[in-house]
Design a protein around this motif. Structure first.
Motif, PDB file in Angstrom:
ATOM      1  N   ASP A  72       0.690  -1.088   0.226  1.00  0.00           N
ATOM      2  CA  ASP A  72      -0.293  -0.335  -0.203  1.00  0.00           C
ATOM      3  C   ASP A  72       1.196   0.868   0.378  1.00  0.00           C
ATOM      4  O   ASP A  72       0.301   1.767  -0.755  1.00  0.00           O
ATOM      5  N   SER A  73       1.678   1.327   1.199  1.00  0.00           N
ATOM      6  CA  SER A  73       2.566   2.504   1.316  1.00  0.00           C
ATOM      7  C   SER A  73       3.991   2.199   1.429  1.00  0.00           C
ATOM      8  O   SER A  73       3.735   0.878   2.153  1.00  0.00           O
ATOM      9  N   ALA A  74       5.474   2.444   1.444  1.00  0.00           N
ATOM     10  CA  ALA A  74       6.558   2.449   2.131  1.00  0.00           C
ATOM     11  C   ALA A  74       6.690   3.545   2.177  1.00  0.00           C
ATOM     12  O   ALA A  74       7.201   4.918   2.194  1.00  0.00           O
ATOM     13  N   SER A  75       8.074   3.800   3.503  1.00  0.00           N
ATOM     14  CA  SER A  75       9.201   4.187   3.532  1.00  0.00           C
ATOM     15  C   SER A  75       9.841   3.960   4.063  1.00  0.00           C
ATOM     16  O   SER A  75       9.871   2.990   4.088  1.00  0.00           O
ATOM     17  N   ALA A  76      11.338   4.449   3.902  1.00  0.00           N
ATOM     18  CA  ALA A  76      13.032   4.133   4.220  1.00  0.00           C
ATOM     19  C   ALA A  76      13.796   5.428   4.651  1.00  0.00           C
ATOM     20  O   ALA A  76      12.892   6.295   4.838  1.00  0.00           O
ATOM     21  N   THR A  77      14.131   4.652   5.406  1.00  0.00           N
ATOM     22  CA  THR A  77      15.417   6.246   5.605  1.00  0.00           C
ATOM     23  C   THR A  77      16.551   5.068   5.797  1.00  0.00           C
ATOM     24  O   THR A  77      17.047   4.286   6.337  1.00  0.00           O
TER      25      THR A  77
ATOM     26  N   THR B  19      10.007   0.356   6.203  1.00  0.00           N
ATOM     27  CA  THR B  19       8.364   0.344   6.614  1.00  0.00           C
ATOM     28  C   THR B  19       7.835   0.037   5.695  1.00  0.00           C
ATOM     29  O   THR B  19       7.726   1.105   4.830  1.00  0.00           O
ATOM     30  N   LEU B  20       6.769  -0.923   5.262  1.00  0.00           N
ATOM     31  CA  LEU B  20       6.086  -1.596   3.992  1.00  0.00           C
ATOM     32  C   LEU B  20       5.020  -1.686   4.793  1.00  0.00           C
ATOM     33  O   LEU B  20       4.251  -2.409   5.503  1.00  0.00           O
ATOM     34  N   ARG B  21       3.453  -0.794   4.207  1.00  0.00           N
ATOM     35  CA  ARG B  21       2.270  -0.922   4.865  1.00  0.00           C
ATOM     36  C   ARG B  21       1.632  -1.489   3.473  1.00  0.00           C
ATOM     37  O   ARG B  21       1.742  -1.176   2.166  1.00  0.00           O
ATOM     38  N   VAL B  22       0.990  -3.612   4.170  1.00  0.00           N
ATOM     39  CA  VAL B  22       0.955  -4.103   3.246  1.00  0.00           C
ATOM     40  C   VAL B  22      -0.347  -4.127   3.271  1.00  0.00           C
ATOM     41  O   VAL B  22      -0.932  -4.957   4.145  1.00  0.00           O
TER      42      VAL B  22
ATOM     43  N   PHE C   7       7.385  -4.841   8.241  1.00  0.00           N
ATOM     44  CA  PHE C   7       5.782  -5.157   7.193  1.00  0.00           C
ATOM     45  C   PHE C   7       4.200  -4.621   8.794  1.00  0.00           C
ATOM     46  O   PHE C   7       4.719  -4.814   9.524  1.00  0.00           O
ATOM     47  N   ARG C   8       3.620  -4.017   8.725  1.00  0.00           N
ATOM     48  CA  ARG C   8       2.908  -3.047   8.941  1.00  0.00           C
ATOM     49  C   ARG C   8       1.498  -3.477   7.643  1.00  0.00           C
ATOM     50  O   ARG C   8       1.531  -3.020   6.784  1.00  0.00           O
ATOM     51  N   PHE C   9      -0.211  -3.704   8.214  1.00  0.00           N
ATOM     52  CA  PHE C   9      -0.840  -4.610   7.823  1.00  0.00           C
ATOM     53  C   PHE C   9      -1.917  -3.810   7.543  1.00  0.00           C
ATOM     54  O   PHE C   9      -2.640  -2.967   8.785  1.00  0.00           O
ATOM     55  N   THR C  10      -2.555  -3.279   6.724  1.00  0.00           N
ATOM     56  CA  THR C  10      -3.816  -2.510   6.492  1.00  0.00           C
ATOM     57  C   THR C  10      -4.707  -3.484   6.134  1.00  0.00           C
ATOM     58  O   THR C  10      -4.649  -4.865   5.678  1.00  0.00           O
ATOM     59  N   SER C  11      -6.244  -3.169   6.336  1.00  0.00           N
ATOM     60  CA  SER C  11      -7.110  -3.799   6.572  1.00  0.00           C
ATOM     61  C   SER C  11      -7.929  -4.183   4.980  1.00  0.00           C
ATOM     62  O   SER C  11      -8.598  -5.211   4.648  1.00  0.00           O
ATOM     63  N   THR C  12      -7.624  -2.850   4.600  1.00  0.00           N
ATOM     64  CA  THR C  12      -8.745  -2.818   2.862  1.00  0.00           C
ATOM     65  C   THR C  12      -7.679  -2.340   2.259  1.00  0.00           C
ATOM     66  O   THR C  12      -6.428  -1.809   2.087  1.00  0.00           O
ATOM     67  N   PRO C  13      -8.031  -3.390   0.828  1.00  0.00           N
ATOM     68  CA  PRO C  13      -6.594  -3.019  -0.347  1.00  0.00           C
ATOM     69  C   PRO C  13      -6.740  -1.232  -0.295  1.00  0.00           C
ATOM     70  O   PRO C  13      -8.158  -0.387  -0.479  1.00  0.00           O
ATOM     71  N   SER C  14      -5.539  -0.343  -0.808  1.00  0.00           N
ATOM     72  CA  SER C  14      -5.722   0.769  -1.303  1.00  0.00           C
ATOM     73  C   SER C  14      -5.909   1.152  -2.976  1.00  0.00           C
ATOM     74  O   SER C  14      -6.580   0.527  -3.541  1.00  0.00           O
TER      75      SER C  14
END
Length: 190
Positions: free
Chosen positions: A122-127, A140-143, A179-186
């Motif tokens: 769904d989204s990604a961030s990196a440092t 960090t990936l929101r999947v 990995f962080r989970f999202t409840s619904t697809p974007s």
């Protein structure tokens, strides 16, 4: 524990110190109650009289409260620091000819865009943290709930990370992946 998670290290240290102080206070109370420690009279009253405490005791209590408050404030501020410290890399081989600086956020922006487009992400961030001699990458990936983590990880290992290492001219780049989970697809349009 890595250097990328400074608040966790601080939390563990503070909890350890508080735990040791509480254990020592409990041991002192039990030792006094059982009669093994004779520093205090176990049959005496808890507070000697009803007179006001000496002035120095009030100042000491105030100073202790201020120190405890400042430590609590420092702990709260540390909770806000979730990202590792980034650096601006200097890429100069001949300082007389000039220098090139590369901000860490700029270096990982194409990588974040690429990984954010993977199926199931769904989204990604990196440092990118650390100096050029010892870099570290926190991703960090929101999947989506139904996303294939194995496929995402394989694609990251075979495409995304090698391309980033090549772009930064690094042989190795330690990575922390969350990995962080999202409840619904974007519903984003790509």
């Amino acid at each position: 524990m890595t250097a990328l998670n400074r608040p966790a290290r601080l939390n563990r240290s503070l909890l350890g110190v508080v735990g040791l102080v509480l254990l020592a206070a409990g041991g002192f109370a039990l030792g006094t109650y059982s009669g093994r420690l004779t520093l205090l009279d176990r049959t005496g009253s808890l507070v000697p009289g009803t007179a006001a405490p000496p002035t120095w005791a009030l100042y000491a209590a105030t100073a202790a409260a201020i120190v405890a408050g400042l430590l609590a404030l420092r702990w709260l501020l540390a909770q806000l620091t979730r990202k590792p410290k980034t650096h601006t890399w200097r890429l100069d081989t001949d300082p007389a000819a000039g220098r090139t600086e590369l901000a860490a956020g700029t270096a990982v922006a194409p990588f974040v865009d690429e990984v954010g487009g993977y199926p199931g992400v769904d989204s990604a961030s990196a440092t990118l943290a650390g100096p050029r001699t010892a870099p570290a990458l926190a991703v960090t990936l929101r999947v989506h709930q139904d996303g294939d983590l194995t496929a995402i990880r394989q694609r990251l290992d075979t495409e995304g990370l090698p391309r980033l290492r090549q772009a930064l001219d690094l042989t190795t780049l330690p990575v922390t992946l969350e990995f962080r989970f999202t409840s619904t697809p974007s519903a984003r349009i790509r």
